[in-house]
Scaffold this active site. Sequence first.
Site, mmCIF file in Angstrom:
data_model
loop_
_atom_site.group_PDB
_atom_site.id
_atom_site.type_symbol
_atom_site.label_atom_id
_atom_site.label_comp_id
_atom_site.label_asym_id
_atom_site.label_seq_id
_atom_site.Cartn_x
_atom_site.Cartn_y
_atom_site.Cartn_z
ATOM 1 N N HIS A 73 0.979 -1.595 -0.019
ATOM 2 C CA HIS A 73 -0.217 -0.195 -0.096
ATOM 3 C C HIS A 73 1.087 1.171 0.146
ATOM 4 O O HIS A 73 0.400 2.371 -0.619
ATOM 5 C CB HIS A 73 -1.009 -0.346 0.947
ATOM 6 N N ASN A 101 -8.151 1.306 3.604
ATOM 7 C CA ASN A 101 -6.363 1.281 4.750
ATOM 8 C C ASN A 101 -7.185 1.283 6.081
ATOM 9 O O ASN A 101 -6.657 0.780 7.379
ATOM 10 C CB ASN A 101 -5.883 2.480 4.312
#
Length: 332
Positions: A73, A101
């Site tokens: 990420h 997230n």
Amino acid sequence: MTHKIISYTTFSLCLLLSLSPFVHMHPFAYSQLDYNFYDRSCPRLSMIVRYNLWAAIRNDTRMAASLLRMHFHDCIVNGCDGSVLLDDTEDFKGEKNALPNRKSLRGFEVIDNIKADAERFCPSTVSCADILTLAAREAVGLAGGPFWPVPLGRRDGTTASEKAVNEQLPSPIEPLENITAKFTSKGLDIKDVVVLSGGHTLGFAQCFTFKRRLFDFDGSGKPDPTLDSSALTNLRSICPKKDSANSNLAPLDSTNLKFDNAYYTNLVSNTGLLESDQALVKDPNTAAMVNSYSANPFLFSNDFAASMVKLGNVGVLTGKDGQIRKKCGSVN
Ligand code: HEM
Ligand SMILES: *[C@@H]1O[C@H](CO)[C@@H](O)[C@H](O)[C@H]1NC(C)=O
Ligand SMILES: *[C@@H]1O[C@H](CO)[C@@H](O)[C@H](O)[C@H]1NC(C)=O
């Protein structure tokens, strides 16, 4: 023959040097990273990372998966610059709390602990971006996967963007072509999509990320017809229809504490978890790769290591760009 090789090398070197100001500006440039970057300035670094990872995984076996994912990420959204670690500020809403997230990425405290140790032994020397890269490498190794040398010298970004996450991070319910486009825009290719998706050999997904496959696939009112029927029964017991089950956890593959090639054998037997996983066997551009990784764990290990190095090189800051943060959660 030898002469030819030498002159070709010399020629390429000259070309490279003469282009170096442009190389510096190239979005995929990583030639400045160095395998020995901290050998003198922080010789204990790899031991610090390894020890912390070992302790964190001993306490929580899922942590290997969580840190591997966090590195992905970080890199796929505006490059491997540690931006995913930044807390929101008055100036920006960052990546950490962006929708994909929030309540999903884990392991920030493990990175903070490694950073604190690194600061103790070698103050203001080691970037958070490099720590996250090394942590992902150690996580895979400690989970039984391959080890690979990591080029180092990334510097930390000074900002982060929630919007960038929403635009750049692949979603589990978007088509493979779209996911591939997100990878290629970062200098990765379709093989990297197949190989790095193999990261789903570790860890868990919350029910809401694949739930429509179980009850109402594409508005059909029926489950995803390509999902194996006993896998469907099992997943419905983990993820009943009620909303209160949305954050229950299902394993991403059948051996999700061990880094192996079961992710691919699962795909071949139609028991992949996410739509984006199972899509890899449905597309003729990727099916052959899935088959070969399901048949050959060593091929997967080798290719995974190579693709991880590529991922770790995406959009890095080097030289005088960025900074070495003192704390990973905030800019200096
Ligand atoms: C190709 C596009 C990808 C998509 C659409 C995707 C999507 C997802 C989703 C939806 C989850 C579950 C998150 C949650 O429920 O909280 C997940 C977990 C995970 N992903 Fe991916 N992912 C992708 C690529 C990758 C890559 C390239 C890696 C690493 C190389 C990776 C590593 C992981 C790991 C290890 C987990 C489990 C994390 C944990 O248990 O804490 N993923 N992914
Ligand atoms: C151990 O793991 C749990 C989660 O499983 C976490 O809440 C706790 O903070 C961890 N403890 C240490 C010392 O890392
Ligand atoms: C896939 O990408 C195309 C072209 O960018 C876009 O129009 C489409 O909305 C995307 N599909 C999804 C499901 O995100």
